[in-house]
Design a protein around this motif. Structure first.
Motif, PDB file in Angstrom:
ATOM      1  N   SER A 127     -70.158  68.041  45.001  1.00  0.00           N
ATOM      2  CA  SER A 127     -68.910  67.518  44.449  1.00  0.00           C
ATOM      3  C   SER A 127     -69.205  66.999  43.047  1.00  0.00           C
ATOM      4  O   SER A 127     -70.341  66.586  42.764  1.00  0.00           O
ATOM      5  CB  SER A 127     -68.365  66.389  45.322  1.00  0.00           C
ATOM      6  OG  SER A 127     -67.182  65.836  44.759  1.00  0.00           O
ATOM      7  N   THR A 128     -68.214  67.058  42.167  1.00  0.00           N
ATOM      8  CA  THR A 128     -68.453  66.640  40.790  1.00  0.00           C
ATOM      9  C   THR A 128     -67.428  65.599  40.339  1.00  0.00           C
ATOM     10  O   THR A 128     -66.375  65.414  40.952  1.00  0.00           O
ATOM     11  CB  THR A 128     -68.404  67.841  39.828  1.00  0.00           C
ATOM     12  OG1 THR A 128     -67.126  68.479  39.951  1.00  0.00           O
ATOM     13  CG2 THR A 128     -69.502  68.837  40.144  1.00  0.00           C
ATOM     14  N   ILE A 129     -67.794  64.940  39.251  1.00  0.00           N
ATOM     15  CA  ILE A 129     -66.942  63.918  38.635  1.00  0.00           C
ATOM     16  C   ILE A 129     -66.706  64.342  37.193  1.00  0.00           C
ATOM     17  O   ILE A 129     -67.668  64.620  36.460  1.00  0.00           O
ATOM     18  CB  ILE A 129     -67.628  62.535  38.646  1.00  0.00           C
ATOM     19  CG1 ILE A 129     -68.140  62.182  40.036  1.00  0.00           C
ATOM     20  CG2 ILE A 129     -66.690  61.455  38.115  1.00  0.00           C
ATOM     21  CD1 ILE A 129     -69.227  61.115  40.034  1.00  0.00           C
ATOM     22  N   ARG A 130     -65.460  64.365  36.777  1.00  0.00           N
ATOM     23  CA  ARG A 130     -65.154  64.764  35.391  1.00  0.00           C
ATOM     24  C   ARG A 130     -63.930  64.014  34.905  1.00  0.00           C
ATOM     25  O   ARG A 130     -62.956  63.837  35.646  1.00  0.00           O
ATOM     26  CB  ARG A 130     -64.916  66.271  35.291  1.00  0.00           C
ATOM     27  CG  ARG A 130     -64.808  66.797  33.853  1.00  0.00           C
ATOM     28  CD  ARG A 130     -64.750  68.324  33.873  1.00  0.00           C
ATOM     29  NE  ARG A 130     -64.813  68.909  32.537  1.00  0.00           N
ATOM     30  CZ  ARG A 130     -63.749  69.300  31.825  1.00  0.00           C
ATOM     31  NH1 ARG A 130     -62.514  69.168  32.335  1.00  0.00           N
ATOM     32  NH2 ARG A 130     -63.904  69.823  30.625  1.00  0.00           N
ATOM     33  N   MET A 131     -63.972  63.578  33.667  1.00  0.00           N
ATOM     34  CA  MET A 131     -62.830  62.894  33.069  1.00  0.00           C
ATOM     35  C   MET A 131     -61.594  63.779  33.094  1.00  0.00           C
ATOM     36  O   MET A 131     -61.675  65.005  33.104  1.00  0.00           O
ATOM     37  CB  MET A 131     -63.135  62.522  31.610  1.00  0.00           C
ATOM     38  CG  MET A 131     -64.199  61.469  31.413  1.00  0.00           C
ATOM     39  SD  MET A 131     -64.624  61.301  29.646  1.00  0.00           S
ATOM     40  CE  MET A 131     -63.062  60.696  28.967  1.00  0.00           C
ATOM     41  N   THR A 132     -60.448  63.133  33.073  1.00  0.00           N
ATOM     42  CA  THR A 132     -59.168  63.815  32.936  1.00  0.00           C
ATOM     43  C   THR A 132     -58.585  63.500  31.563  1.00  0.00           C
ATOM     44  O   THR A 132     -59.101  62.648  30.825  1.00  0.00           O
ATOM     45  CB  THR A 132     -58.181  63.351  34.013  1.00  0.00           C
ATOM     46  OG1 THR A 132     -57.902  61.954  33.791  1.00  0.00           O
ATOM     47  CG2 THR A 132     -58.757  63.544  35.411  1.00  0.00           C
ATOM     48  N   ALA A 133     -57.480  64.153  31.243  1.00  0.00           N
ATOM     49  CA  ALA A 133     -56.790  63.856  29.988  1.00  0.00           C
ATOM     50  C   ALA A 133     -56.349  62.401  29.952  1.00  0.00           C
ATOM     51  O   ALA A 133     -56.402  61.745  28.904  1.00  0.00           O
ATOM     52  CB  ALA A 133     -55.600  64.788  29.813  1.00  0.00           C
ATOM     53  N   ALA A 134     -55.925  61.872  31.095  1.00  0.00           N
ATOM     54  CA  ALA A 134     -55.510  60.463  31.148  1.00  0.00           C
ATOM     55  C   ALA A 134     -56.685  59.540  30.850  1.00  0.00           C
ATOM     56  O   ALA A 134     -56.527  58.499  30.195  1.00  0.00           O
ATOM     57  CB  ALA A 134     -54.917  60.142  32.517  1.00  0.00           C
ATOM     58  N   ASP A 135     -57.867  59.919  31.316  1.00  0.00           N
ATOM     59  CA  ASP A 135     -59.066  59.118  31.013  1.00  0.00           C
ATOM     60  C   ASP A 135     -59.363  59.129  29.517  1.00  0.00           C
ATOM     61  O   ASP A 135     -59.802  58.125  28.951  1.00  0.00           O
ATOM     62  CB  ASP A 135     -60.268  59.667  31.774  1.00  0.00           C
ATOM     63  CG  ASP A 135     -60.134  59.507  33.279  1.00  0.00           C
ATOM     64  OD1 ASP A 135     -59.545  58.511  33.716  1.00  0.00           O
ATOM     65  OD2 ASP A 135     -60.626  60.400  34.007  1.00  0.00           O
ATOM     66  N   ALA A 136     -59.136  60.281  28.874  1.00  0.00           N
ATOM     67  CA  ALA A 136     -59.367  60.382  27.429  1.00  0.00           C
ATOM     68  C   ALA A 136     -58.388  59.508  26.666  1.00  0.00           C
ATOM     69  O   ALA A 136     -58.756  58.835  25.692  1.00  0.00           O
ATOM     70  CB  ALA A 136     -59.248  61.834  26.985  1.00  0.00           C
TER      71      ALA A 136
END
Length: 675
Positions: A297-306
């Motif tokens: 499983s992975t963790i990645r920023m979203t546009a909202a996080d940016a």
């Protein structure tokens, strides 16, 4: 606890010091000649933590000092000849300030203390009493006369009005004594009421009002800075006062300079990070994780996080450094429908961040790894030599990432690079040397500054024509996206086997301490880990350490675990310091330049190749060719040019300071102090 006989002995020694003051050359026939005062501090060391702390501040800020170890049989005798002489017909004071363990560490009737007192009187030299008790011999009432002695953990001290207009003007006002554990006493000291001649700079509440912890005692033509609590170089209460102690001791004129640095690198931007498994206690898909196949499983920023990151930066007046892997982002996009809102948002907001090359797809740039072994190992060819990633492959990783950024209008400094996992640099124990192809690839792309891991290599070193810039890892894990995951992995590392942990802390008690009990996974991160990590980062900030910190993009995603730590660091610092001492948010290149200058300066000092002194209002500094000197001086100081003068240095914490070198056709730096 109070020893009144000791006070009487100290008073007798002070009287003896006054009687022998005529022995100093500047006090007799040469009194009309303005003396030369060398910019060097004398430290008389009894082996205690308080003197060690002040010595560390001198060393780490670049102030030259001579240390005399009291317990050493071969130490020099401190007498008039040791302290002063005549040079070119002018009386010379060899030390601009004196640090003692207490007001008289030599004993009753000591000729050495008498010589020091005479020297200080004749040349106007100040003395710091690193740690003593409250008594009339240092200008304070005994603690049983409205004062206090005992544990100081959690004491809320405050800078007095005199301190705010004097040596501690750079502080916001409050000095809180650390209280990190209810189980361990951390501070002890004395608070006494001032007597005539004593000016308190730091005090705290007692039953009868307030009593002093730090102050200046003026008597018999001398000035002592009296500190009546014990400390070490790492405690926050000392770190807050350290700058002011040195500035007071040197009257604000000294070699060396200090800043509060803080920069945070966010690694792996655009790439996903593997996720910790609470069930397996390892990270599937990243290194060895038995039973993890198919559970990745992975963790990645979203546009909202940016968007949040940009807003947070603006609200805090602080910029993050985005270390990006464009190729990894392109791969993610191709695997997820061909669109990527995160990349689109970050590119749209590109001017709001600082950017740095982290290689195109984040491969391991060292040896070719065999990950079937635990730990991994370097593969070898038929001849038994290590298989290395080639110069061309490394160069392509650097070049392609830069070119992608340029195509998106993202500004980078191509002289900066942090490789994935700091790979290519030596990685002990498996890879005890740098990839021999790394230096050439760095040169191919104009890289001058290569990030390294401070926990492995705290010193800057060359990699071909480039220099490393050590980075502090923050203990906010790359493989966790939520507070609960952070607490769970923390428990695995820092609890005993009996409590369900890995037992690593039991096996390595010298380097790791087991938690008394596991953290609550719902509250443990915010209540235990965040304060601890913020304290660690703030300790670096307060120690004049320019090394950047690093985290990962996963820490800006999901629960956004990084922000509570950064908020505590920034908010605490800004509450403790006045606006005159702002945080310095350097680029990696700037940090690298700073570290390089310090190394050259320290080498010149160690080799005895620096000469610096003050005659009246003129300061002269000579260093080897190519070595720039750090100098601190009062506001209003001018630097002598070939024709005329210019304002010296830049303002920081109430003084002016900078790295400086002689101007054209000059052999030394000459400063004109304000009258």
């Amino acid at each position: 606890m109070v020893n009144k006989n000791r006070m009487n002995r100290v008073a007798a020694a002070m009287a003896a010091a006054a009687l022998v003051s005529v022995a100093v050359p500047a006090a007799s026939a040469q009194a009309a000649e303005t003396p030369r005062i060398d910019l060097r501090v004398l430290v008389v060391d009894d082996g205690g933590s308080s003197v060690e702390a002040i010595t560390a501040e001198l060393r780490d800020t670049g102030v030259p000092y001579t240390r005399v170890e009291l317990g050493s049989a071969g130490r020099p005798v401190i007498n008039a000849a040791f302290l002063s002489d005549t040079l070119d017909g002018r009386p010379r004071a060899k030390y601009q300030g004196v640090v003692l363990p207490n007001e008289n560490p030599f004993g009753e009737g000591s000729a050495e203390m008498a010589a020091l007192a005479a020297y200080e009187t004749a040349y106007g030299i100040r003395q710091v009493d690193a740690y003593t008790w409250a008594h009339p011999g240092v200008g304070l009432e005994y603690t049983d006369n409205g004062g206090y002695s005992g544990q100081l953990d959690g004491t809320q001290a405050a800078v007095t009005a005199a301190g705010k207009t004097g040596p501690f003007a750079y502080l916001g006002g409050q000095v809180a004594f650390e209280d990190n554990s209810a189980l361990v006493p951390e501070s002890f000291g004395f608070m006494g009421k001032p007597r005539a001649g004593y000016t308190s700079y730091l005090d705290a509440p007692v039953e009868a009002g307030r009593a002093s912890l730090v102050g200046e005692y003026a008597h018999d033509g001398r000035s002592e800075l009296v500190v009546t609590f014990g400390y070490n170089q790492y405690q926050q209460q000392f770190r807050l006062l350290a700058r002011g102690i040195v500035d007071w001791l040197t009257r604000g004129v000294h070699l060396g300079q200090s800043r509060s640095y803080f920069a945070v690198h966010v690694d792996d931007v655009f790439a996903p990070d593997a996720r910790w498994s609470k069930e397996l206690n390892c990270t599937p898909g990243d290194y060895a994780c038995p039973g993890g196949e198919g559970k990745e499983s992975t963790i990645r920023m979203t546009a909202a996080d940016a968007v949040y990151a940009a807003q947070w930066q603006q609200s805090k007046g602080f910029k993050l450094d985005m270390l990006f892997n464009a190729g990894a982002g392109e791969e993610w996009k191709a695997e997820n429908g061909g669109t990527d809102a995160l990349t689109a948002q970050l590119v749209a907001d590109r001017a709001k961040f600082r950017w740095m090359n982290h290689t195109y797809t984040h491969p391991f740039l060292g040896c070719v790894q065999d990950t079937t072994t635990i730990p991994w190992s370097c593969t070898k060819n038929a001849l038994g030599t290590i298989n290395w990633m080639s110069r061309a492959e490394i160069s392509a990783q650097i070049r392609d990432n830069n070119n992608w950024a340029a195509s998106k209008g993202i500004t980078t400094d191509r002289s900066e690079l942090v490789t994935g996992e700091h790979s290519g640099l030596k990685t002990l124990p498996q890879q005890p040397q740098d990839n021999p192809n790394l230096a050439g690839a760095l040169a191919d792309n104009g890289v001058k500054w290569a990030g390294s891991d401070n926990s492995r290599e705290p010193s800057q070193r060359p990699v071909g024509a480039a220099l490393t810039v050590p980075r502090h890892p923050m203990n906010v894990y790359y493989n966790t996206g939520t507070n609960a995951e952070m607490a769970d992995e923390y428990n695995w590392i820092y609890t005993s086997r009996a409590d369900g942990g890995s037992g690593v802390c039991e096996d390595n008690p010298a380097t790791s301490t087991c938690l008394p009990e596991p953290l609550d996974v719902t509250t443990g991160y915010l209540q235990h880990i965040v304060p601890q990590e913020a304290r660690t980062a703030l300790r670096h900030v307060l120690a004049n350490d320019p090394r950047p910190h690093y985290v990962h993009q996963s820490n800006l995603a999901e629960d956004r675990t990084l922000y509570p730590v950064l908020n505590q660091v920034l908010d605490t610092y800004r509450a403790l310091y006045a606006p005159s001492a702002p945080l310095v948010n350097q680029t990696m290149k700037e940090a690298g330049v700073e570290l390089g200058r310090r190394a050259a300066w320290d080498k010149a000092l160690a080799e005895g190749k620096v000469s610096a002194y003050r005659i009246g209002t003129t300061v002269t500094v000579k260093a080897p060719a190519g070595v720039v000197a750090p100098v601190t001086a009062p506001t209003g100081t001018k630097k002598q040019l070939l024709l005329g003068t210019s304002d010296f240095g830049t303002p920081y914490a109430g003084t002016r300071s900078t790295w400086t070198a002689p101007e054209l056709l000059q052999s030394a730096v000459t400063l004109r102090l304000p009258s």
